[in-house]
Enzyme design. Structure first.
Site, PDB file in Angstrom:
ATOM      1  N   LYS A  15       0.786  -1.157   0.031  1.00 55.59           N
ATOM      2  CA  LYS A  15      -0.121  -0.088   0.093  1.00 55.59           C
ATOM      3  C   LYS A  15       1.037   1.193   0.078  1.00 55.59           C
ATOM      4  CE  LYS A  15      -3.695  -1.777   2.944  1.00 55.59           C
ATOM      5  NZ  LYS A  15      -4.968  -1.598   2.092  1.00 55.59           N
TER       6      LYS A  15
ATOM      7  N   ARG B  27     -10.415 -11.328   1.653  1.00 52.94           N
ATOM      8  CA  ARG B  27     -11.178 -12.047   1.056  1.00 52.94           C
ATOM      9  C   ARG B  27     -10.846 -13.528   1.177  1.00 52.94           C
ATOM     10  NH1 ARG B  27     -11.438  -8.732  -4.146  1.00 52.94           N
ATOM     11  NH2 ARG B  27     -11.311  -7.132  -2.805  1.00 52.94           N
TER      12      ARG B  27
END
Length: 496
Positions: free
Chosen positions: A270, A344
């Site tokens: 990130k 996920r």
């Protein structure tokens, strides 16, 4: 710990540091809400004049302070705006805003409208949540402590229903406080093992059954998503199962929470300005833990099972790589095209595992996508489901609990964007748009056939990076706890 009590008393006799009243706004200007008549009488009927002179208009979120100058035993009156009309959520927010403004006070009496058990619960919940402060790492004496004693003054005589409403408020506030504390804890002090230990402690104290799978058990059990995400960190992953079962339970609801204790993005790193609040990426798992604690205390006639899928997503020589293929619990394979789409992956393992409990409903909650903030902002959760009726009922449950949520679709045509050339499914889409929906579509693939399922994306609501408002502090908010408790009660009642 704040002492919370219920009273029916004349305002002039209340020996407290401050009295909170409500003010509504209408076309003719501000007006006192029910509950404030005694205070107004002590001001010889001129309280509204005093408030208007200080600029009070009764708008929602407004807080105005007036010294009593000896007219009351309390030295200060705090007027909280309720807007043009008010419901339970307006009462919660007004109480919260007032209590935030009174940090450092010893005792406060809240005279907001509280004529019914629902109003009592709303005022008490808002006051307790607004009274929150995270001071674990503060040093010195210059930081204002939460109010020590809160008295909710009801316009009606105290009844068993009102006392029960007060106890429910305390239970929910305790659960939300637990979640806020966990989310606010620095990741150096809340790695996967520490979060699992906290879950074990809370579970045992609440009378829940607790099972914790460590990294060896996860490998042996075939939990490829959790293992894959966690393999880049020196702090190994965990899967926690908590269970509550009422002896008269006829239905089972399973909750699954994302517990990434820090999300660097892994090798798909990130940018720095997107990483400084990633300690909150375990907000879904914390919400499941808080909800199970509250459910055990409230006692609905249901079996509630909670799964906390916990890992730390870090870059290293052992981290998973883009193009790796993971085998999720149950056998389905996933091509990892972006290691920052890690939530996920751990959720897929836990959703499949939750299916073994044969639930009537699975609800997962996760700080899953930045796309949720783009679509719905920072305060509204997105709700997706494999059943339209379930989706609408979960949104309704969230609304009744006081947590904004909005129904979102899972378009079938978007599934092809997750096709992989080497595995059963890819973890990201090749298209830029609809990222929140794509993540929901991915999770849907792992829901057992025939099981109703809903997905809550709380990426924005779980962590407030802006200024405090209502009963919501800066930092961890405790989002989704009250919704999950309401869902469990609805399942128990046969309404969901």
């Amino acid at each position: 710990m704040t002492n919370l009590s219920l009273a029916s008393a004349e305002s002039a006799s209340l020996d407290v540091d401050a009295i909170v009243i409500g003010v509504v706004s209408d076309d003719s200007g501000p007006a006192l809400a029910p509950g404030a008549a005694g205070v107004d009488q002590a001001f010889q009927g001129r309280l509204i004049d005093a408030l208007s002179g200080l600029g009070a208009a009764g708008k929602a979120g407004e807080v105005t302070k007036v010294p009593t100058l000896g007219n009351l035993a309390a030295p200060l009156v705090v007027a909280a705006g309720l807007g043009e009309s008010y419901d339970d959520e307006a009462l919660r927010r007004a109480a919260g805003a007032a209590l935030r403004s009174l940090a450092g006070s010893g005792s406060v009496a809240v005279l907001l409208p509280a004529a019914t058990p629902n109003e009592v619960a709303a005022v008490a919940t808002g006051a307790l949540l607004g009274n929150y402060a995270y001071l674990n790492y503060r040093t010195g004496d210059g930081h204002k402590q939460p109010v020590e004693e809160i008295t909710v003054v009801s316009e009606a005589e105290a009844t068993a229903d009102a006392e029960a409403a007060l106890e429910r408020a305390r239970t929910l506030a305790d659960a939300v406080t637990l979640v806020r504390d966990l989310v606010n804890t620095p990741p150096s002090d809340l790695n996967p093992e520490a979060l699992a230990d906290a879950a074990r402690r809370v579970g045992e104290e609440s009378g829940l059954s607790v099972e914790v799978l460590d990294e060896k058990a996860l490998v042996e059990g075939g939990y490829g998503g959790i293992v894959g995400v966690g393999q880049g960190s020196v702090n190994p992953p965990r899967l926690v199962r908590l269970a509550y079962e009422h002896p008269e339970a006829a239905k089972t609801v399973a909750f699954v929470g994302k517990g990434i204790t820090f999300d660097s993005g892994g090798l798909s790193l990130k940018p720095a300005d997107s990483m400084d609040w990633m300690k909150s990426d375990m907000g879904g798992a914390a919400a499941v833990l808080g909800a199970l604690q509250a459910i055990a205390a409230v006692g609905p006639k249901v079996k509630a099972v909670g799964y906390l899928a916990i890992a730390e997503n870090m870059p290293s020589g052992t981290a998973q790589r883009p193009s790796d293929v993971l085998t999720i619990y149950g056998g389905k394979t996933v091509e990892v095209l972006n290691t920052d789409a890690e939530g996920r992956l751990v959720m897929a393992d836990a959703i499949v595992r939750a299916g073994e409990d044969e639930p009537d409903l699975i609800v997962d909650v996760a700080t899953l996508t930045g796309a949720q903030l783009v679509a719905l902002g920072t305060r509204t959760a997105g709700v997706m489901a494999n059943d339209d009726d379930v989706r609408e009922k979960v949104v309704d449950a969230a609304g009744r609990a006081g947590e904004p949520a909005w129904p979102m679709p899972l378009p079938e045509d978007m599934r092809k964007n997750l096709d992989s050339s080497v595995a059963d499914i890819a973890n990201i889409s090749g298209e830029r748009w609809g990222g929140m929906l794509t993540a929901g579509i991915f999770l849907k693939e792992f829901v057992p056939d025939g099981v109703r399922w809903a997905h809550l994306d709380i990426a924005g609501p779980s962590f407030n990076q802006g200024q405090p408002y209502g009963y919501t502090p800066k930092g961890g908010t405790g989002a989704a706890v009250r919704t999950l408790v309401q869902v469990a009660e609805d399942v128990a009642a046969g309404a969901l």
